[in-house]
Design a protein around this motif. Structure first.
Motif, short mmCIF file in Angstrom:
data_model
loop_
_atom_site.label_atom_id
_atom_site.label_comp_id
_atom_site.label_asym_id
_atom_site.label_seq_id
_atom_site.Cartn_x
_atom_site.Cartn_y
_atom_site.Cartn_z
N TRP A 199 -15.12 14.80 53.65
CA TRP A 199 -15.47 13.80 52.65
C TRP A 199 -14.90 14.20 51.30
O TRP A 199 -14.94 15.36 50.90
CB TRP A 199 -16.98 13.64 52.57
N SER A 200 -14.39 13.21 50.60
CA SER A 200 -13.83 13.43 49.27
C SER A 200 -14.94 13.77 48.28
O SER A 200 -16.09 13.35 48.44
CB SER A 200 -13.10 12.16 48.81
N GLN A 201 -14.59 14.51 47.24
CA GLN A 201 -15.53 14.76 46.15
C GLN A 201 -15.88 13.47 45.42
O GLN A 201 -16.92 13.36 44.78
CB GLN A 201 -14.95 15.79 45.18
N HIS A 202 -15.02 12.47 45.56
CA HIS A 202 -15.31 11.16 44.96
C HIS A 202 -16.49 10.48 45.66
O HIS A 202 -17.11 9.58 45.09
CB HIS A 202 -14.08 10.25 45.05
N ALA A 203 -16.79 10.88 46.89
CA ALA A 203 -17.87 10.24 47.65
C ALA A 203 -19.23 10.40 46.97
O ALA A 203 -20.14 9.61 47.20
CB ALA A 203 -17.92 10.80 49.07
N THR A 204 -19.35 11.42 46.14
CA THR A 204 -20.59 11.62 45.39
C THR A 204 -20.35 11.59 43.88
O THR A 204 -21.20 12.02 43.10
CB THR A 204 -21.24 12.97 45.76
N ALA A 205 -19.18 11.10 43.49
CA ALA A 205 -18.79 11.06 42.07
C ALA A 205 -18.76 12.45 41.46
O ALA A 205 -19.03 12.63 40.27
CB ALA A 205 -19.70 10.13 41.27
N ASN A 206 -18.42 13.42 42.29
CA ASN A 206 -18.24 14.78 41.80
C ASN A 206 -16.78 15.01 41.42
O ASN A 206 -16.28 16.13 41.41
CB ASN A 206 -18.67 15.79 42.86
N ALA A 207 -16.10 13.92 41.11
CA ALA A 207 -14.68 13.96 40.73
C ALA A 207 -14.37 12.76 39.85
O ALA A 207 -15.11 11.76 39.86
CB ALA A 207 -13.80 13.93 41.98
N ILE A 208 -13.29 12.87 39.11
CA ILE A 208 -12.82 11.74 38.30
C ILE A 208 -11.31 11.84 38.19
O ILE A 208 -10.75 12.95 38.18
CB ILE A 208 -13.48 11.72 36.91
N ASP A 209 -10.64 10.69 38.14
CA ASP A 209 -9.18 10.63 38.02
C ASP A 209 -8.81 10.09 36.64
O ASP A 209 -9.25 9.00 36.26
CB ASP A 209 -8.58 9.73 39.11
N ILE A 210 -8.03 10.86 35.91
CA ILE A 210 -7.63 10.50 34.55
C ILE A 210 -6.18 10.04 34.54
O ILE A 210 -5.29 10.75 35.03
CB ILE A 210 -7.80 11.70 33.60
N ALA A 211 -5.94 8.84 33.96
CA ALA A 211 -4.60 8.24 34.03
C ALA A 211 -3.84 8.24 32.70
O ALA A 211 -2.61 8.33 32.71
CB ALA A 211 -4.71 6.81 34.54
N ALA A 212 -4.54 8.13 31.58
CA ALA A 212 -3.81 7.97 30.32
C ALA A 212 -4.71 8.28 29.13
O ALA A 212 -5.95 8.35 29.25
CB ALA A 212 -3.27 6.55 30.20
N PHE A 213 -4.07 8.44 27.98
CA PHE A 213 -4.76 8.73 26.73
C PHE A 213 -4.23 7.77 25.67
O PHE A 213 -3.02 7.63 25.49
CB PHE A 213 -4.50 10.17 26.29
N VAL A 214 -5.14 7.12 24.95
CA VAL A 214 -4.76 6.21 23.88
C VAL A 214 -5.16 6.85 22.56
O VAL A 214 -6.32 7.26 22.38
CB VAL A 214 -5.42 4.83 24.03
#
Length: 246
Positions: free
Chosen positions: A168-183
Motif C-alpha cells: 500500500w502506498s503512503q498516500h493511502a493514509t495521507a502519510n505522503a504529499i506530492d509537491i509540483a510547483a512554487f509561486v
C-alpha cells in the motif's frame, strides 16, 4: 640494599606519575563531557533527548525525532503546539489499509489549491521544510518570498505503482504529499516539470529545496529518481528512515 632502595624510589615515582596521569586524564574527560553537555544544551537540534521544536534548525537528531512522531500522535500534536504551528485535528475516517486515525490539517500553510489533511508527522515536516529550506532558498536564490506551494494531493487509497499485488502506498493514509510547483510573491511560478533541468536560478532553487527536504522527510523522490516523478517531489514519512533521497 642500596640498589633495592633506589629501585623502590624509582618505582614509587613511576607509580606516582601514572596515578597523576590517570587523574589528569579523568579531569580532561570530565571537562570534555561538560563542554559537550553545554554545547548540546545550546544546540538542541543535535540532542536526541531534547524536546523537538520546529523552530530549531535542522540538526543531527531532527530526522530521528520526526520519525518517532509517526506512532505517537499526542506527542506530535504537542510538538506543533510547542512550535506555535496552527493546525486542526480532524475526525478519523476510512477503514482497513486506508484508515486515517490521524488527520492533521495545517491552518496557515500556503498550499494550493487547498490544504489537505495529512498525518501529523508529515505536517510537522512540511512546516520545518518551509521555514528552514523553502523560504530561505526563495529569498536567497530568487529574491522573493513564497506566495503558495502547489501540490498534486496527499490522500489516495491505492497501492504503489497501481499494482494490486504491491504494498500500500503512503498516500493511502495521507502519510505522503506530492509537491509540483512554487509561486513567488512577485508572480513567478517555478515548476518541477518545467524548471528542473539546467543550471539557472530556478533549477538551483528546486535542487536546494529537494535537498533540504531530505533532512525532514523519510523518503524524497524527485525527477532524478524516475520518469514517474518528472513533474513533482514525493515526500513521505514511512516508519523506516529511508536512504532514498533522490
Amino acid at each position: 640494599m642500596g640498589r633495592k632502595s633506589k629501585a623502590w624510589r624509582i618505582n614509587r615515582k613511576v607509580g606516582k606519575f601514572r596515578a597523576e596521569r590517570r587523574i589528569l586524564l579523568i579531569l580532561i574527560l570530565a571537562a570534555v563531557a561538560f563542554a559537550g553537555w553545554v554545547w548540546l544544551k545550546d544546540h538542541p537540534e543535535h540532542n536526541p533527548y531534547a524536546p523537538l521544536d520546529l523552530r530549531h534548525p535542522v540538526g543531527w537528531a531532527t530526522a530521528q525525532k520526526l520519525t518517532a512522531l509517526r506512532d505517537d500522535l499526542p506527542t506530535c500534536r504537542a510538538v506543533l503546539e510547542r512550535s506555535n504551528v496552527a493546525f486542526a485535528a480532524l475526525p478519523a475516517t476510512g477503514e482497513g489499509p486506508c484508515a486515517r486515525p490521524d488527520r492533521t490539517q495545517l491552518s496557515a500553510y500556503p498550499l494550493a489549491p487547498d490544504t489537505p489533511a495529512v498525518t501529523c508527522t508529515v505536517a510537522a515536516a512540511l512546516e520545518m521544510w518551509r521555514s528552514k529550506t523553502v523560504t530561505p532558498a526563495a529569498q536567497e536564490i530568487l529574491g522573493s518570498d513564497i506566495a503558495r506551494i502547489e501540490h498534486l494531493g496527499a490522500f489516495n487509497c491505492r497501492r504503489m505503482r497501481g499494482n494490486n499485488s504491491s504494498a500500500w502506498s503512503q498516500h493511502a493514509t495521507a502519510n505522503a504529499i506530492d509537491i509540483a510547483a512554487f509561486v513567488l510573491e512577485d508572480g513567478r511560478r517555478i515548476s518541477v516539470l518545467g524548471d528542473w533541468e539546467g543550471d539557472d536560478d530556478e533549477a538551483r532553487f528546486l535542487r536546494r529545496v529537494r535537498d533540504g527536504s531530505c533532512g525532514v522527510f523519510s523518503t524524497v523522490l524527485s525527477p532524478d529518481y524516475n520518469a514517474a516523478h518528472a513533474d513533482h517531489f514525493h515526500f513521505d514519512q514511512t516508519a523506516r528512515w529511508s536512504s532514498v533521497c533522490r
